[in-house]
Write a protein that holds these residues in place. Structure first.
Motif, PDB file in Angstrom:
ATOM      1  N   VAL A 100       6.871  17.264  52.533  1.00 35.36           N
ATOM      2  CA  VAL A 100       5.731  16.898  51.681  1.00 35.36           C
ATOM      3  C   VAL A 100       4.437  16.953  52.483  1.00 35.36           C
ATOM      4  N   ASP A 101       4.427  16.308  53.674  1.00 36.82           N
ATOM      5  CA  ASP A 101       3.213  16.262  54.492  1.00 36.82           C
ATOM      6  C   ASP A 101       2.792  17.666  54.928  1.00 36.82           C
ATOM      7  N   GLY A 102       3.776  18.479  55.274  1.00 32.75           N
ATOM      8  CA  GLY A 102       3.455  19.834  55.700  1.00 32.75           C
ATOM      9  C   GLY A 102       2.838  20.649  54.586  1.00 32.75           C
ATOM     10  N   LEU A 103       3.353  20.513  53.367  1.00 34.45           N
ATOM     11  CA  LEU A 103       2.795  21.256  52.236  1.00 34.45           C
ATOM     12  C   LEU A 103       1.408  20.744  51.854  1.00 34.45           C
ATOM     13  N   ILE A 104       1.213  19.427  51.955  1.00 41.68           N
ATOM     14  CA  ILE A 104      -0.125  18.877  51.691  1.00 41.68           C
ATOM     15  C   ILE A 104      -1.126  19.471  52.677  1.00 41.68           C
ATOM     16  N   ASP A 105      -0.758  19.514  53.958  1.00 42.88           N
ATOM     17  CA  ASP A 105      -1.636  20.120  54.967  1.00 42.88           C
ATOM     18  C   ASP A 105      -1.890  21.586  54.651  1.00 42.88           C
ATOM     19  N   PHE A 106      -0.814  22.280  54.273  1.00 46.21           N
ATOM     20  CA  PHE A 106      -0.923  23.713  54.006  1.00 46.21           C
ATOM     21  C   PHE A 106      -1.905  23.989  52.868  1.00 46.21           C
ATOM     22  N   PHE A 107      -1.752  23.297  51.729  1.00 44.88           N
ATOM     23  CA  PHE A 107      -2.623  23.547  50.582  1.00 44.88           C
ATOM     24  C   PHE A 107      -4.040  23.013  50.800  1.00 44.88           C
ATOM     25  N   SER A 108      -4.184  21.970  51.619  1.00 41.23           N
ATOM     26  CA  SER A 108      -5.518  21.422  51.895  1.00 41.23           C
ATOM     27  C   SER A 108      -6.365  22.387  52.709  1.00 41.23           C
ATOM     28  N   ASP A 109      -5.721  23.196  53.550  1.00 41.26           N
ATOM     29  CA  ASP A 109      -6.465  24.079  54.449  1.00 41.26           C
ATOM     30  C   ASP A 109      -6.641  25.492  53.912  1.00 41.26           C
ATOM     31  N   LEU A 110      -6.144  25.744  52.692  1.00 39.22           N
ATOM     32  CA  LEU A 110      -6.243  27.098  52.155  1.00 39.22           C
ATOM     33  C   LEU A 110      -7.691  27.482  51.888  1.00 39.22           C
ATOM     34  N   GLN A 111      -8.045  28.711  52.204  1.00 39.36           N
ATOM     35  CA  GLN A 111      -9.370  29.249  51.930  1.00 39.36           C
ATOM     36  C   GLN A 111      -9.245  30.362  50.889  1.00 39.36           C
ATOM     37  N   GLY A 112     -10.194  30.450  49.994  1.00 43.12           N
ATOM     38  CA  GLY A 112     -10.190  31.510  49.001  1.00 43.12           C
ATOM     39  C   GLY A 112      -9.112  31.373  47.946  1.00 43.12           C
ATOM     40  N   PHE A 113      -8.602  30.176  47.772  1.00 44.96           N
ATOM     41  CA  PHE A 113      -7.560  29.910  46.775  1.00 44.96           C
ATOM     42  C   PHE A 113      -8.142  28.953  45.743  1.00 44.96           C
ATOM     43  N   PRO A 114      -7.731  29.072  44.471  1.00 45.54           N
ATOM     44  CA  PRO A 114      -8.258  28.137  43.465  1.00 45.54           C
ATOM     45  C   PRO A 114      -8.123  26.685  43.923  1.00 45.54           C
ATOM     46  N   GLU A 115      -9.187  25.905  43.718  1.00 41.99           N
ATOM     47  CA  GLU A 115      -9.176  24.515  44.178  1.00 41.99           C
ATOM     48  C   GLU A 115      -8.131  23.708  43.412  1.00 41.99           C
ATOM     49  N   LEU A 116      -7.337  22.962  44.161  1.00 37.03           N
ATOM     50  CA  LEU A 116      -6.291  22.134  43.572  1.00 37.03           C
ATOM     51  C   LEU A 116      -6.525  20.678  43.934  1.00 37.03           C
ATOM     52  N   GLU A 117      -6.278  19.787  42.992  1.00 35.23           N
ATOM     53  CA  GLU A 117      -6.258  18.360  43.295  1.00 35.23           C
ATOM     54  C   GLU A 117      -4.811  18.009  43.634  1.00 35.23           C
ATOM     55  N   LEU A 118      -4.596  17.518  44.839  1.00 37.34           N
ATOM     56  CA  LEU A 118      -3.244  17.351  45.358  1.00 37.34           C
ATOM     57  C   LEU A 118      -2.724  15.933  45.169  1.00 37.34           C
ATOM     58  N   TYR A 119      -1.461  15.837  44.732  1.00 39.67           N
ATOM     59  CA  TYR A 119      -0.740  14.570  44.619  1.00 39.67           C
ATOM     60  C   TYR A 119       0.615  14.770  45.304  1.00 39.67           C
ATOM     61  N   TRP A 120       1.202  13.684  45.766  1.00 37.15           N
ATOM     62  CA  TRP A 120       2.496  13.817  46.430  1.00 37.15           C
ATOM     63  C   TRP A 120       3.361  12.603  46.160  1.00 37.15           C
ATOM     64  N   ALA A 121       4.678  12.802  46.271  1.00 36.62           N
ATOM     65  CA  ALA A 121       5.654  11.728  46.048  1.00 36.62           C
ATOM     66  C   ALA A 121       6.870  12.016  46.926  1.00 36.62           C
ATOM     67  N   TYR A 122       7.480  10.934  47.444  1.00 29.76           N
ATOM     68  CA  TYR A 122       8.624  11.073  48.340  1.00 29.76           C
ATOM     69  C   TYR A 122       9.950  10.788  47.624  1.00 29.76           C
TER      70      TYR A 122
END
Length: 552
Positions: A14-36
């Motif tokens: 989960v943490d790795g994917l949050i980091d991955f999508f947070s750092d994306l450039q040139g990708f549609p902006e996403l509001e991120l939520y997560w659950a364990y």
């Protein structure tokens, strides 16, 4: 902006994917939520609309397939992408059958996950495409058509619809399936049920009106195109156009012939209503055909006939010509009232340009240089006063207005030496009220922005999702996001990250806490994400920043 929820019982994923999508450039902006866990995901889904879910399938207590069923019940448009280490046909088949958008193996890497999310975004976009919305609207047009037709006619009858050129009017008539022609004159008949039977309920009255319309069509449909408009429980309008040109060629005779024909038919219609429906009806007709831009004027004239003299009796059959001169003054009064109502609407809605254009026309009906004591001037003056006072009292502005405007100028027309002076005084007051409305809107916007920023500063270590922030100021998430960006030039996400990093700097300087604990204390769930954001904002990692401060 779409919302992506990442669900996995392994925090590192989960943490790795949050980091991955947070750092994306040139990708549609996403509001991120997560659950364990699936249960944490359900809690999020109960309070927040989620557009895309990226979820593991194999999770304890509730697996991804069971979660998918819950998602489908709560947010049917949500796209579900399954992320799993199992390449099992049964999983693929079950998830696809339940509506999953995609299926990605964890071994396929970030590129494949990104591709699946992009595909989900494209699917969401296509659902909202204009062509699809138009097709859906067309399928519902038949149900909405009577309401749309009535709204069109009521706008014309009340004078609130501004008629366009004949081609545009004809296109609108065709769209609304109204069987009249914009390039031909109209005839108008107003009808009234003089007395309902005591035992009649609402449905009975509606059926009775249909019966009256059916009788009229029986007599009129061979010679006329006819439209029925019910505007009160006991009142209705018939608009007619002659189907075939008259053989009479001279102007006066040509316009009179269909009128005489209508009057003859109206006697039969009135008698049939009395005989077959056992209920008295009255009718008012125009005495000559008129153009489309005169609909409101003719409607006012016929309505006035019902309100005075012979029109107040039962089973009357009159034309506007019989009392035209007598009611001309009354019609002018109705027109002034309608104009004042339109001005009031423009003032309420903050439409300054529209207000001023109509205001100049309204006030211009009186000679500007003359003394303002004529009957027309007095009527217009106090109509404007009534409108202004009503608005001022409704919004509790009397004290504020009195401090900036000589309110005594509203109490008597004698306060003004000329009509031009009265006009200038009203224009000054109108400008002031529009400015106040604009200032109030700006003040409310600033207050919302300030409250959101204060909430963020007080809750850096808590839930700062767009949904939660919107709840704190009683706005919708999408509107808050748009408003904040318009007013500040920054996204809420940028503002939150900036303040979390600033707070982290203070803790790095003033405490001995471990860096990952400081990250969590300011709201970063992942130490890696904290390090990346911090470096992006400062050019240093948190450790480099702390070491640099200590050396200095």
């Amino acid at each position: 902006m779409y919302r992506l929820l990442i669900v996995d019982d392994e925090p590192i994923i989960v943490d790795g994917l949050i980091d991955f999508f947070s750092d994306l450039q040139g990708f549609p902006e996403l509001e991120l939520y997560w659950a364990y866990s699936s249960h944490e995901a359900l809690a999020c889904l109960r309070s927040t609309r989620i557009d895309i879910v990226l979820s593991d399938i194999e999770m304890p207590e509730m697996n991804g397939l069971a979660l998918q069923k819950e998602i489908n019940q709560r947010w049917p448009r949500c796209k579900v992408i399954f992320l799993t280490g199992y390449n099992d046909f049964d999983y693929i088949h079950s998830s696809s059958r339940n509506g999953a958008t995609d299926y990605v193996l964890k071994t396929e890497g970030d590129a494949q996950i990104l591709k699946a999310v992009r595909k989900a975004i494209e699917a969401l976009d296509s659902q909202l495409a204009l062509e699809r919305l138009i097709r859906n609207a067309e399928t519902r047009l038949t149900q909405a058509l009577p309401l749309m037709q009535r709204e069109f006619w009521m706008d014309l009858l009340n004078g609130t619809e501004v008629l366009k050129d004949k081609e545009e009017v004809q296109a609108q008539l065709q769209e609304l399936q109204i069987p009249l022609k914009a390039d031909e004159p109209l005839l108008m008949i107003l009808g009234r049920v003089d007395a309902w039977k005591e035992e009649m309920g609402q449905s009975d009255k509606m059926l009775f009106l249909y019966a009256v319309h059916n009788i009229a069509e029986e007599y009129l449909q061979d010679a006329f195109r006819i439209v029925h408009i019910k505007y009160r429980q006991d009142r209705f309008v018939w608009l007619l156009q002659f189907k075939q040109p008259s053989e009479v060629t001279t102007g006066d005779e040509r316009s009179a012939w269909p009128i005489h024909q209508i009057n003859g038919y109206m006697e039969l219609i009135q008698a049939s209503c009395s005989s077959y429906l056992n209920t008295p009806c009255s009718f008012m007709t125009v005495s000559e055909p008129f153009d489309w831009d005169q609909i409101a004027q003719r409607f006012d004239t016929l309505s006035f006939l019902f309100a005075r003299g012979l029109g107040t009796r039962q089973e009357v059959l009159l034309s506007d010509q019989q009392l035209f001169e007598a009611i001309q003054e009354g019609h002018d009064g109705r027109a002034k009232i309608r104009t004042a109502q339109l001005l009031s609407d423009f003032l309420e809605k903050g439409q300054r340009t529209e207000f001023m254009a109509l205001f100049d026309q309204f006030m211009g009906t009186v000679d500007g240089a003359s003394f303002s004591g004529t009957g027309t001037a007095v009527e217009i003056f106090y109509a404007m006063v009534s409108m202004f006072i009503t608005y001022i009292n409704r919004w509790a502005l009397m004290k504020e207005v009195s401090d900036r405007f000589n309110i005594s100028k509203l109490f008597s027309i004698e306060e003004h030496a000329t009509w031009r002076e009265a006009t200038a005084s009203f224009r000054q007051l109108a400008d002031m009220l529009f400015d106040m409305k604009s200032d109030e809107s700006e003040q409310q916007t600033n207050e919302v922005i300030r409250n959101v920023q204060d909430y963020i500063k007080r809750n850096l270590d808590r839930d700062l999702s767009l949904t939660r922030l919107a709840e704190s100021v009683y706005l919708s998430p999408s509107y808050l996001s748009k408003l904040y960006k318009q007013e500040t030039g920054l996204s809420l996400t940028d503002y939150i990250v900036d303040h979390r990093v600033q707070k982290a700097k203070e803790l790095l300087i003033g405490s001995e806490q471990k860096i990952h604990k400081i990250g969590r204390a300011v709201g970063f769930e992942s130490a890696a994400y904290f390090a990346r954001c911090f470096k992006k904002m400062t050019g240093q990692t948190p450790q480099e920043f702390r070491d640099g401060v200590r050396r200095s």
